[in-house]
Design an enzyme around this catalytic site. Structure first.
Site, PDB file in Angstrom:
ATOM      1  N   CYS A   1      40.008  39.054  36.094  1.00 46.09           N
ATOM      2  CA  CYS A   1      38.607  38.680  36.278  1.00 46.09           C
ATOM      3  C   CYS A   1      37.989  39.526  37.384  1.00 46.09           C
ATOM      4  O   CYS A   1      38.679  39.979  38.291  1.00 46.09           O
ATOM      5  CB  CYS A   1      38.484  37.194  36.600  1.00 46.09           C
ATOM      6  SG  CYS A   1      39.049  36.748  38.249  1.00 46.09           S
TER       7      CYS A   1
ATOM      8  N   CYS B   1      40.756  29.123  45.346  1.00 44.72           N
ATOM      9  CA  CYS B   1      40.029  29.208  44.078  1.00 44.72           C
ATOM     10  C   CYS B   1      39.743  27.850  43.450  1.00 44.72           C
ATOM     11  O   CYS B   1      38.958  27.760  42.503  1.00 44.72           O
ATOM     12  CB  CYS B   1      40.794  30.098  43.100  1.00 44.72           C
ATOM     13  SG  CYS B   1      41.016  31.788  43.702  1.00 44.72           S
TER      14      CYS B   1
ATOM     15  N   GLY C   1      41.310  39.891  49.782  1.00 40.12           N
ATOM     16  CA  GLY C   1      42.171  40.205  50.916  1.00 40.12           C
ATOM     17  C   GLY C   1      41.946  39.226  52.047  1.00 40.12           C
ATOM     18  O   GLY C   1      40.982  38.453  52.055  1.00 40.12           O
TER      19      GLY C   1
END
Length: 394
Positions: free
Chosen positions: A214, A82, A118
């Site tokens: 989110c 991220c 995932g």
């Protein structure tokens, strides 16, 4: 690294739900063209490019930029979970600061699928093995998706130590929605109340509701980074400078502290922020605006403490006093953050750069933080890496 580095141009497309927008090459090219136009230069003047994405095949960065031009420049593909977008920015800044290049593009995009994150490669060891093991030992709850267990567990640790109320996390999400209402590029612009957040479907009883997480999102954002000499030669505005930047990865405490807040990157964020404050010679009390990694409302709350916006255990009071919004001590996530704007993993860090650049230019329109001079960006990726960047108006 003693060469000043400026944000010459930024671009960002509206974030959308999976399947609602264009494919990644078109999204990325559009954001890149915007950033180039904002800088007032052509793609042929870009000397290097760092392109970030998480869910994509090798050299997807080339495919994206070939939509803009075939200039033969080095294109480096970046994947740091991220924090991918800010990692691309970190590399672009290093290239300019070191003198290796005068004008560099940082681009991030993501074309996501609906549903929880995932693994893609299930035939080999997961990079999250140690994180998953620590989470299983500390919180259990195997029936809950891992991302929720990570950050819900971190929020639960704060609740258990400091008596933090679930409603405080709801206040964070409600604040995000009020900010996003003024952001035409945010995916979720409907204002929700604290009560609506509390009454949303429960994902972990007593710990998290759906609106505290989110959504999966698609999108792209880009920034053109350049030296002062390049900006002067080409008549580029030098109103936003990257004053300091740091990246941190995990240390033994991530797992040895037996604390879910450490597992999800509290220590990384704290270390990176301290490096930035020291390099810039400022304290967190001097910041005007912050874009931080609120992938869950729980992570926004603990990040206040990691970044030094308040003291240990002080985040709940910080929120309840309104010190995280307009009229308070420091405006956090004026864009609406990941909670409302959306979180297309590879694009997130550069979307934060886009927002803070406009805040410092004074062009954020209804979201404008009056008199913004110093802006901090915090972008976190489990696995792990955290990038903290300080921008200043010059």
């Amino acid at each position: 690294m003693n060469q000043d580095v400026y944000v010459a141009g930024v671009g960002m497309i509206p974030f959308t739900k999976p399947g609602a927008g264009e494919a990644y090459p078109q999204m990325a090219a559009q954001a890149t063209r915007q950033a180039l136009a904002d800088a007032g230069i052509g793609y042929e003047q870009v000397q290097q490019a760092y392109v970030g994405y998480v869910y994509g095949d090798s050299t997807a960065g080339q495919h994206a930029l070939y939509e803009v031009g075939l200039s033969g420049i080095p294109i480096v593909n970046v994947n740091n979970n991220c924090s991918t977008g800010s990692t691309a920015l970190f590399l672009a800044r290093q290239a300019v600061a070191s003198g290796a290049a005068d004008c560099v593009l940082a681009l991030g995009f993501e074309q996501m699928r609906p549903g929880a994150l995932g693994a893609v490669f299930n035939d080999r060891p997961s990079p999250f093995e140690r994180f998953d093991q620590a989470t299983a030992e500390l919180v259990g709850q195997d029936e809950i998706p891992l991302a929720l267990r990570y950050f819900g567990g971190a929020g639960l640790a704060h609740m258990q130590q400091y008596g933090t109320q679930l409603s405080t996390f709801a206040k964070v999400r409600a604040k995000a929605s009020r900010h996003a209402a003024n952001n035409p590029l945010a995916m979720l612009r409907k204002v929700v109340t604290e009560e609506e957040v509390m009454n949303a479907p429960v994902m972990w009883p007593g710990v998290m509701t759906r609106l505290m997480a989110c959504p999966p999102t698609c999108g792209a954002a880009a920034a053109v980074i350049c030296s002062g000499a390049f900006a002067e030669r080409h008549g580029i505005q030098r109103s936003v400078r990257i004053r300091a930047q740091a990246m941190a990865t995990d240390r033994p405490a991530t797992f040895d502290a037996r604390d879910m807040r450490e597992v999800v990157g509290f220590g990384m964020a704290q270390a990176a922020a301290r490096q930035v404050y020291e390099a810039a010679g400022i304290g967190p009390d001097e910041l005007d605006v912050v874009e931080l990694h609120d992938c869950f409302a729980q992570n926004e709350l603990i990040s206040y403490e990691a970044l030094g916006l308040c003291g240990p255990g002080g985040a709940e009071q910080f929120i309840c006093d309104g010190d995280n919004s307009y009229g308070g001590k420091v405006v956090t996530n004026p864009s609406g953050g990941l909670l409302s704007k959306g979180h297309p993993l590879g694009a997130t860090g550069l979307a934060q750069c886009y927002e803070l650049t406009h805040q410092l230019r004074g062009t954020a329109e209804q979201r404008q933080v009056e008199g913004a001079r110093l802006a901090l960006q915090h972008n976190l990726g489990l696995g792990g890496a955290c990038v903290v960047t300080l921008y200043e108006r010059v």
